[in-house]
Write an enzyme that holds these catalytic residues in place. Sequence first.
Site, PDB file in Angstrom:
ATOM      1  N   GLY A   1      -0.309 -19.646 -30.340  1.00 46.47           N
ATOM      2  CA  GLY A   1      -1.234 -20.477 -31.091  1.00 46.47           C
ATOM      3  C   GLY A   1      -0.897 -20.825 -32.516  1.00 46.47           C
ATOM      4  O   GLY A   1      -1.625 -21.609 -33.131  1.00 46.47           O
TER       5      GLY A   1
ATOM      6  N   GLU B   1       2.989 -15.030 -27.716  1.00 48.79           N
ATOM      7  CA  GLU B   1       3.325 -16.112 -26.796  1.00 48.79           C
ATOM      8  C   GLU B   1       3.382 -17.473 -27.482  1.00 48.79           C
ATOM      9  O   GLU B   1       2.558 -18.344 -27.188  1.00 48.79           O
ATOM     10  CB  GLU B   1       2.279 -16.183 -25.687  1.00 48.79           C
ATOM     11  CG  GLU B   1       2.100 -14.901 -24.937  1.00 48.79           C
ATOM     12  CD  GLU B   1       1.008 -15.031 -23.887  1.00 48.79           C
ATOM     13  OE1 GLU B   1       1.263 -14.642 -22.741  1.00 48.79           O
ATOM     14  OE2 GLU B   1      -0.079 -15.532 -24.215  1.00 48.79           O
TER      15      GLU B   1
ATOM     16  N   ARG C   1       3.965 -24.129 -28.855  1.00 51.01           N
ATOM     17  CA  ARG C   1       4.112 -25.246 -29.786  1.00 51.01           C
ATOM     18  C   ARG C   1       5.060 -24.923 -30.945  1.00 51.01           C
ATOM     19  O   ARG C   1       5.909 -25.733 -31.295  1.00 51.01           O
ATOM     20  CB  ARG C   1       2.711 -25.571 -30.336  1.00 51.01           C
ATOM     21  CG  ARG C   1       2.620 -26.799 -31.180  1.00 51.01           C
ATOM     22  CD  ARG C   1       1.228 -26.856 -31.853  1.00 51.01           C
ATOM     23  NE  ARG C   1       0.167 -26.547 -30.908  1.00 51.01           N
ATOM     24  CZ  ARG C   1      -0.479 -27.440 -30.178  1.00 51.01           C
ATOM     25  NH1 ARG C   1      -0.191 -28.716 -30.287  1.00 51.01           N
ATOM     26  NH2 ARG C   1      -1.428 -27.062 -29.342  1.00 51.01           N
TER      27      ARG C   1
ATOM     28  N   TYR D   1      -6.775 -35.999 -27.099  1.00 47.32           N
ATOM     29  CA  TYR D   1      -7.527 -35.267 -28.129  1.00 47.32           C
ATOM     30  C   TYR D   1      -7.415 -35.854 -29.530  1.00 47.32           C
ATOM     31  O   TYR D   1      -7.565 -35.144 -30.519  1.00 47.32           O
ATOM     32  CB  TYR D   1      -7.140 -33.785 -28.234  1.00 47.32           C
ATOM     33  CG  TYR D   1      -6.219 -33.160 -27.256  1.00 47.32           C
ATOM     34  CD1 TYR D   1      -6.750 -32.412 -26.194  1.00 47.32           C
ATOM     35  CD2 TYR D   1      -4.837 -33.237 -27.383  1.00 47.32           C
ATOM     36  CE1 TYR D   1      -5.911 -31.774 -25.300  1.00 47.32           C
ATOM     37  CE2 TYR D   1      -3.991 -32.594 -26.485  1.00 47.32           C
ATOM     38  CZ  TYR D   1      -4.541 -31.873 -25.443  1.00 47.32           C
ATOM     39  OH  TYR D   1      -3.729 -31.234 -24.554  1.00 47.32           O
TER      40      TYR D   1
ATOM     41  N   CYS E   1      -1.579 -49.792 -19.421  1.00 44.48           N
ATOM     42  CA  CYS E   1      -2.749 -50.638 -19.236  1.00 44.48           C
ATOM     43  C   CYS E   1      -4.051 -49.879 -19.462  1.00 44.48           C
ATOM     44  O   CYS E   1      -4.830 -49.632 -18.536  1.00 44.48           O
ATOM     45  CB  CYS E   1      -2.726 -51.252 -17.841  1.00 44.48           C
ATOM     46  SG  CYS E   1      -1.246 -52.212 -17.587  1.00 44.48           S
ATOM     47  N   GLU E   2      -4.246 -49.472 -20.690  1.00 40.78           N
ATOM     48  CA  GLU E   2      -5.455 -48.781 -21.130  1.00 40.78           C
ATOM     49  C   GLU E   2      -5.645 -49.141 -22.599  1.00 40.78           C
ATOM     50  O   GLU E   2      -4.687 -49.039 -23.374  1.00 40.78           O
ATOM     51  CB  GLU E   2      -5.264 -47.256 -21.086  1.00 40.78           C
ATOM     52  CG  GLU E   2      -5.277 -46.606 -19.724  1.00 40.78           C
ATOM     53  CD  GLU E   2      -6.673 -46.514 -19.136  1.00 40.78           C
ATOM     54  OE1 GLU E   2      -7.642 -46.422 -19.916  1.00 40.78           O
ATOM     55  OE2 GLU E   2      -6.777 -46.552 -17.900  1.00 40.78           O
TER      56      GLU E   2
ATOM     57  N   TYR F   1       4.233 -30.422 -25.710  1.00 39.26           N
ATOM     58  CA  TYR F   1       3.146 -31.111 -25.008  1.00 39.26           C
ATOM     59  C   TYR F   1       3.308 -32.630 -24.983  1.00 39.26           C
ATOM     60  O   TYR F   1       2.325 -33.368 -24.999  1.00 39.26           O
ATOM     61  CB  TYR F   1       1.778 -30.710 -25.599  1.00 39.26           C
ATOM     62  CG  TYR F   1       1.570 -29.206 -25.622  1.00 39.26           C
ATOM     63  CD1 TYR F   1       1.420 -28.506 -24.424  1.00 39.26           C
ATOM     64  CD2 TYR F   1       1.561 -28.475 -26.801  1.00 39.26           C
ATOM     65  CE1 TYR F   1       1.252 -27.123 -24.418  1.00 39.26           C
ATOM     66  CE2 TYR F   1       1.399 -27.096 -26.803  1.00 39.26           C
ATOM     67  CZ  TYR F   1       1.241 -26.429 -25.617  1.00 39.26           C
ATOM     68  OH  TYR F   1       1.087 -25.070 -25.601  1.00 39.26           O
TER      69      TYR F   1
HETATM   70  C1  LIG Z   1      -0.960 -22.400 -24.252  1.00 34.09           C
HETATM   71  C2  LIG Z   1      -0.808 -20.945 -24.292  1.00 34.09           C
HETATM   72  C3  LIG Z   1       0.066 -20.377 -25.213  1.00 34.09           C
HETATM   73  C4  LIG Z   1       0.835 -21.176 -26.229  1.00 34.09           C
HETATM   74  O1  LIG Z   1       0.016 -21.798 -27.133  1.00 34.09           O
HETATM   75  P1  LIG Z   1       0.656 -22.621 -28.362  1.00 34.09           P
HETATM   76  O2  LIG Z   1      -0.508 -23.156 -29.074  1.00 34.09           O
HETATM   77  O3  LIG Z   1       1.513 -23.695 -27.757  1.00 34.09           O
HETATM   78  O4  LIG Z   1       1.474 -21.644 -29.153  1.00 34.09           O
HETATM   79  C5  LIG Z   1       0.211 -18.999 -25.180  1.00 34.09           C
HETATM   80  N1  LIG Z   1      -0.446 -18.234 -24.282  1.00 34.09           N
HETATM   81  C6  LIG Z   1      -1.293 -18.759 -23.381  1.00 34.09           C
HETATM   82  C7  LIG Z   1      -1.978 -17.876 -22.429  1.00 34.09           C
HETATM   83  C8  LIG Z   1      -1.502 -20.123 -23.356  1.00 34.09           C
HETATM   84  O5  LIG Z   1      -2.358 -20.638 -22.466  1.00 34.09           O
END
Ligand SMILES: *Cc1c(COP(=O)(O)O)cnc(C)c1O
Length: 431
Positions: free
Chosen positions: A247, A289, A292, A333, A360-361, A390
Amino acid sequence: MICSNLEIINGVLHFGGRNTVELASKYGSPIYVMDEQTIRRNCRKYTVAMKKYFGDNAKAFYASKACCFKKIYSIIESEGVCADVVSPGEIYTAKSAGFNMNNVCFHSNSKNDFDINFAMDNGVGCFAVDNIEELEAINAFAGERGIKQKILFRVTPGIDTHTYEAVNTGKVDSKFGFPIETGAAMAITKTALAMDNIDLAGFHCHVGSQLFDSDVFVRSAEIMLQFIADVKAETGYEARELDLGGGYGVRYTENDPEIDIEDNIRQVAEYVKKLCRELNLNEPAIRMEPGRSIVADAGITLYKVGNVKRIDGYKNYVAIDGGMGDNPRYALYESEYTVVAADKADEPCDFLCDLVGRFCESGDIIQPRIKLPETVARGDLVAVLTTGAYNYSMASNYNRIPKLPVVMINGDDDYIAVKGETLEDLIRNDV
Ligand SMILES: *Cc1c(COP(=O)(O)O)cnc(C)c1O
């Protein structure tokens, strides 16, 4: 420029040290361009800081969904980064790249029997388990194979990332995972501990995305460690792994702050150590994890302008040869992006317009209310920055438009990491 891998030389945008006009004339347009060096640098921010502050057992798992193709896996593996996957397709891609499947963790809130068996057949090391039905299926299929399957439970700590407050409701109502607050996480832990073919390694949470400080990680670590302590008190079982999710944010525009990942990890680690002492817990092996923040600023998209539509007294449109099929994020978003006239990067930008696609949107907008040079015209090269996450992974074939190639650059080297789709590819599965 919003990222150090971008510079303007003689009026031309350079990315990863490479001239974007030359890349577009060699590979055509539209194309995704990704910089291997930036991906590697981003991986190292995590591996170095996590080792330094969390110790040798800490591991970074790249969230494949951010951008998934074979080459990514060999790059991250050589940087010592593991992988999260959410589907047989991502498992197959990692496996095909020769990735060590023991370093793969299988997420998803809805794994069917095929998915679970496919993951086991391919030696996926760990499952992040989301629900009781899945747990029972994993226990049964592991039993058939005579193995004990390693799992983590995904739990929801109940954090609202918008206010950064730990709240009682908030994300307790998420479709993902077991809430701590309702007792569901404790109950499923007891169920798993009594199962013959399950090796419960610990717990996982993931509370949000595009986060710019460690506050929310600190708060989730606090709730998760308290939960680990509660489980220990009630069952005697002590989790050996704690996954704090992904995140961390990236800079899409000048308004986004720059983030010091190392310092953020240091802050979280100090807090985790302190709390473990207070709660009398062994420090669990920490997993993070990032998705991004590994790939977003390692990618840009190059487009050619098709037309400039001036609707006098109303607004202006600059239409390009791509759009929501290769980047649906504004349509989905209202995501912000920085747009650069790549071949006129020194010219003043006074022309207010919406950058729109060919699909076409009416909602096929890459970015509204941007400023480009007054001279913008058909054939000009436009770069949309920070598209490494993404974009390719969310691309579609809407309007039967082939998916773009991914061109990888690495210093003076450049190569196709993913071929662009051909028209023949589009009808391959038609009967
Ligand atoms: C999407 C996701 C991530 C990665 O999130 P980022 O914002 O791309 O760093 C990590 N863990 C889980 C479980 C996710 O669903």
